[in-house]
Design a protein around this motif. Structure first.
Motif, PDB file in Angstrom:
ATOM      1  N   ALA A 126       3.038  -3.977   3.382  1.00  0.00           N
ATOM      2  CA  ALA A 126       2.062  -4.970   2.912  1.00  0.00           C
ATOM      3  C   ALA A 126       0.636  -4.488   3.135  1.00  0.00           C
ATOM      4  CB  ALA A 126       2.296  -6.297   3.633  1.00  0.00           C
ATOM      5  N   TYR A 127       0.361  -3.886   4.292  1.00  0.00           N
ATOM      6  CA  TYR A 127      -0.985  -3.379   4.552  1.00  0.00           C
ATOM      7  C   TYR A 127      -1.332  -2.202   3.649  1.00  0.00           C
ATOM      8  CZ  TYR A 127      -2.835  -6.124   8.359  1.00  0.00           C
ATOM      9  OH  TYR A 127      -3.372  -7.131   9.104  1.00  0.00           O
ATOM     10  N   SER A 128      -0.345  -1.373   3.341  1.00  0.00           N
ATOM     11  CA  SER A 128      -0.641  -0.241   2.461  1.00  0.00           C
ATOM     12  C   SER A 128      -0.986  -0.724   1.052  1.00  0.00           C
ATOM     13  CB  SER A 128       0.526   0.735   2.430  1.00  0.00           C
ATOM     14  OG  SER A 128       1.667   0.132   1.870  1.00  0.00           O
ATOM     15  N   TYR A 129      -0.299  -1.747   0.570  1.00  0.00           N
ATOM     16  CA  TYR A 129      -0.639  -2.285  -0.741  1.00  0.00           C
ATOM     17  C   TYR A 129      -1.964  -3.035  -0.722  1.00  0.00           C
ATOM     18  CZ  TYR A 129       3.774  -0.965  -2.826  1.00  0.00           C
ATOM     19  OH  TYR A 129       4.816  -0.254  -3.310  1.00  0.00           O
ATOM     20  N   ARG A 130      -2.350  -3.513   0.435  1.00  0.00           N
ATOM     21  CA  ARG A 130      -3.635  -4.203   0.555  1.00  0.00           C
ATOM     22  C   ARG A 130      -4.794  -3.231   0.280  1.00  0.00           C
ATOM     23  NH1 ARG A 130      -5.724  -7.271   5.925  1.00  0.00           N
ATOM     24  NH2 ARG A 130      -7.423  -8.393   4.955  1.00  0.00           N
ATOM     25  N   SER A 131      -4.577  -1.971   0.560  1.00  0.00           N
ATOM     26  CA  SER A 131      -5.634  -0.988   0.323  1.00  0.00           C
ATOM     27  C   SER A 131      -5.894  -0.749  -1.162  1.00  0.00           C
ATOM     28  CB  SER A 131      -5.303   0.328   1.022  1.00  0.00           C
ATOM     29  OG  SER A 131      -4.140   0.895   0.471  1.00  0.00           O
ATOM     30  N   THR A 132      -5.020  -1.237  -2.028  1.00  0.00           N
ATOM     31  CA  THR A 132      -5.287  -1.113  -3.462  1.00  0.00           C
ATOM     32  C   THR A 132      -6.440  -1.996  -3.905  1.00  0.00           C
ATOM     33  OG1 THR A 132      -3.639  -2.793  -4.034  1.00  0.00           O
ATOM     34  CG2 THR A 132      -2.913  -0.495  -4.023  1.00  0.00           C
ATOM     35  N   SER A 133      -6.920  -2.872  -3.026  1.00  0.00           N
ATOM     36  CA  SER A 133      -8.062  -3.716  -3.395  1.00  0.00           C
ATOM     37  C   SER A 133      -9.286  -2.877  -3.738  1.00  0.00           C
ATOM     38  CB  SER A 133      -8.379  -4.700  -2.270  1.00  0.00           C
ATOM     39  OG  SER A 133      -8.785  -4.001  -1.114  1.00  0.00           O
ATOM     40  N   ILE A 134      -9.393  -1.698  -3.146  1.00  0.00           N
ATOM     41  CA  ILE A 134     -10.501  -0.798  -3.472  1.00  0.00           C
ATOM     42  C   ILE A 134     -10.402  -0.356  -4.930  1.00  0.00           C
ATOM     43  CG2 ILE A 134     -11.532   1.449  -2.954  1.00  0.00           C
ATOM     44  CD1 ILE A 134     -10.488   1.037  -0.068  1.00  0.00           C
ATOM     45  N   ILE A 135      -9.201  -0.039  -5.353  1.00  0.00           N
ATOM     46  CA  ILE A 135      -8.993   0.394  -6.741  1.00  0.00           C
ATOM     47  C   ILE A 135      -9.243  -0.769  -7.697  1.00  0.00           C
ATOM     48  CG2 ILE A 135      -7.300   1.309  -8.373  1.00  0.00           C
ATOM     49  CD1 ILE A 135      -6.024   2.725  -5.902  1.00  0.00           C
ATOM     50  N   TRP A 136      -8.756  -1.954  -7.347  1.00  0.00           N
ATOM     51  CA  TRP A 136      -8.970  -3.120  -8.203  1.00  0.00           C
ATOM     52  C   TRP A 136     -10.451  -3.456  -8.321  1.00  0.00           C
ATOM     53  CZ3 TRP A 136      -5.734  -4.324 -11.654  1.00  0.00           C
ATOM     54  CH2 TRP A 136      -4.372  -4.168 -11.457  1.00  0.00           C
TER      55      TRP A 136
ATOM     56  N   ILE B   7     -12.374   8.445  -9.106  1.00  0.00           N
ATOM     57  CA  ILE B   7     -11.015   8.719  -9.577  1.00  0.00           C
ATOM     58  C   ILE B   7     -10.238   9.517  -8.542  1.00  0.00           C
ATOM     59  CG2 ILE B   7      -9.676   9.926 -11.344  1.00  0.00           C
ATOM     60  CD1 ILE B   7     -11.958   9.175 -13.314  1.00  0.00           C
ATOM     61  N   ILE B   8     -10.857  10.529  -7.964  1.00  0.00           N
ATOM     62  CA  ILE B   8     -10.191  11.327  -6.931  1.00  0.00           C
ATOM     63  C   ILE B   8      -9.843  10.455  -5.728  1.00  0.00           C
ATOM     64  CG2 ILE B   8     -10.529  13.210  -5.274  1.00  0.00           C
ATOM     65  CD1 ILE B   8     -12.215  14.597  -7.482  1.00  0.00           C
ATOM     66  N   GLY B   9     -10.767   9.612  -5.309  1.00  0.00           N
ATOM     67  CA  GLY B   9     -10.511   8.707  -4.192  1.00  0.00           C
ATOM     68  C   GLY B   9      -9.376   7.740  -4.483  1.00  0.00           C
ATOM     69  N   SER B  10      -9.335   7.215  -5.706  1.00  0.00           N
ATOM     70  CA  SER B  10      -8.258   6.304  -6.088  1.00  0.00           C
ATOM     71  C   SER B  10      -6.908   7.003  -6.090  1.00  0.00           C
ATOM     72  CB  SER B  10      -8.530   5.715  -7.478  1.00  0.00           C
ATOM     73  OG  SER B  10      -9.720   4.986  -7.480  1.00  0.00           O
ATOM     74  N   ILE B  11      -6.885   8.228  -6.567  1.00  0.00           N
ATOM     75  CA  ILE B  11      -5.639   8.995  -6.564  1.00  0.00           C
ATOM     76  C   ILE B  11      -5.176   9.258  -5.138  1.00  0.00           C
ATOM     77  CG2 ILE B  11      -4.643  11.256  -7.117  1.00  0.00           C
ATOM     78  CD1 ILE B  11      -6.373  11.174  -9.689  1.00  0.00           C
ATOM     79  N   LEU B  12      -6.099   9.597  -4.253  1.00  0.00           N
ATOM     80  CA  LEU B  12      -5.733   9.816  -2.854  1.00  0.00           C
ATOM     81  C   LEU B  12      -5.195   8.547  -2.201  1.00  0.00           C
ATOM     82  CD1 LEU B  12      -8.634  12.135  -1.653  1.00  0.00           C
ATOM     83  CD2 LEU B  12      -6.238  12.752  -2.029  1.00  0.00           C
ATOM     84  N   ILE B  13      -5.776   7.412  -2.523  1.00  0.00           N
ATOM     85  CA  ILE B  13      -5.278   6.141  -1.999  1.00  0.00           C
ATOM     86  C   ILE B  13      -3.859   5.891  -2.486  1.00  0.00           C
ATOM     87  CG2 ILE B  13      -5.546   3.628  -2.143  1.00  0.00           C
ATOM     88  CD1 ILE B  13      -8.587   4.125  -2.121  1.00  0.00           C
ATOM     89  N   LEU B  14      -3.614   6.100  -3.780  1.00  0.00           N
ATOM     90  CA  LEU B  14      -2.281   5.884  -4.333  1.00  0.00           C
ATOM     91  C   LEU B  14      -1.251   6.848  -3.738  1.00  0.00           C
ATOM     92  CD1 LEU B  14      -3.188   5.219  -8.060  1.00  0.00           C
ATOM     93  CD2 LEU B  14      -2.424   3.556  -6.345  1.00  0.00           C
ATOM     94  N   ILE B  15      -1.647   8.091  -3.506  1.00  0.00           N
ATOM     95  CA  ILE B  15      -0.737   9.049  -2.864  1.00  0.00           C
ATOM     96  C   ILE B  15      -0.424   8.589  -1.444  1.00  0.00           C
ATOM     97  CG2 ILE B  15      -0.584  11.401  -1.963  1.00  0.00           C
ATOM     98  CD1 ILE B  15      -2.146  12.303  -4.478  1.00  0.00           C
ATOM     99  N   GLY B  16      -1.428   8.132  -0.736  1.00  0.00           N
ATOM    100  CA  GLY B  16      -1.201   7.640   0.627  1.00  0.00           C
ATOM    101  C   GLY B  16      -0.277   6.449   0.663  1.00  0.00           C
ATOM    102  N   ILE B  17      -0.444   5.536  -0.277  1.00  0.00           N
ATOM    103  CA  ILE B  17       0.443   4.366  -0.355  1.00  0.00           C
ATOM    104  C   ILE B  17       1.864   4.817  -0.636  1.00  0.00           C
ATOM    105  CG2 ILE B  17       1.003   2.332  -1.730  1.00  0.00           C
ATOM    106  CD1 ILE B  17      -2.037   1.953  -2.091  1.00  0.00           C
ATOM    107  N   ARG B  18       2.012   5.752  -1.533  1.00  0.00           N
ATOM    108  CA  ARG B  18       3.344   6.255  -1.871  1.00  0.00           C
ATOM    109  C   ARG B  18       4.006   6.920  -0.660  1.00  0.00           C
ATOM    110  NH1 ARG B  18       7.881   5.343  -3.882  1.00  0.00           N
ATOM    111  NH2 ARG B  18       8.982   7.173  -4.574  1.00  0.00           N
ATOM    112  N   LEU B  19       3.246   7.689   0.084  1.00  0.00           N
ATOM    113  CA  LEU B  19       3.799   8.355   1.246  1.00  0.00           C
ATOM    114  C   LEU B  19       4.228   7.357   2.324  1.00  0.00           C
ATOM    115  CD1 LEU B  19       1.387  11.411   1.609  1.00  0.00           C
ATOM    116  CD2 LEU B  19       3.776  11.437   0.866  1.00  0.00           C
ATOM    117  N   ILE B  20       3.475   6.290   2.476  1.00  0.00           N
ATOM    118  CA  ILE B  20       3.810   5.286   3.485  1.00  0.00           C
ATOM    119  C   ILE B  20       5.049   4.483   3.084  1.00  0.00           C
ATOM    120  CG2 ILE B  20       3.022   3.124   4.535  1.00  0.00           C
ATOM    121  CD1 ILE B  20       0.241   4.337   4.603  1.00  0.00           C
TER     122      ILE B  20
END
Length: 67
Positions: free
Chosen positions: A23-33, A51-64
């Motif tokens: 839940a906390y990892s998906y909460r970080s998508t608020s930056i992208i939104w 765009i690079i920052g958003s991709i890094l956030i999505l990769i981090g969420i996927r890894l978690i």
């Protein structure tokens, strides 16, 4: 106040359905939104760093969230 209360209800229901770490990892998508909505409503420029920052956030969420 209505938006804050709605956010609280959504957050509380997501905690019932998901593990806290997920839940906390998906909460970080608020930056992208916020990036997307600022582009749509305010015409903000989306840079390559955004765009690079958003991709890094999505990769981090996927890894978690990998089981």
């Amino acid at each position: 106040m209505v938006l804050l209360f709605s956010y609280f209800l959504i957050w509380k229901s997501s905690l019932k359905l998901l593990n806290l770490s997920i839940a906390y990892s998906y909460r970080s998508t608020s930056i992208i939104w916020s990036l997307i909505w600022s582009y749509i409503f305010f015409g903000e420029e989306i840079t390559s760093n955004n765009i690079i920052g958003s991709i890094l956030i999505l990769i981090g969420i996927r890894l978690i969230t990998i089981d």
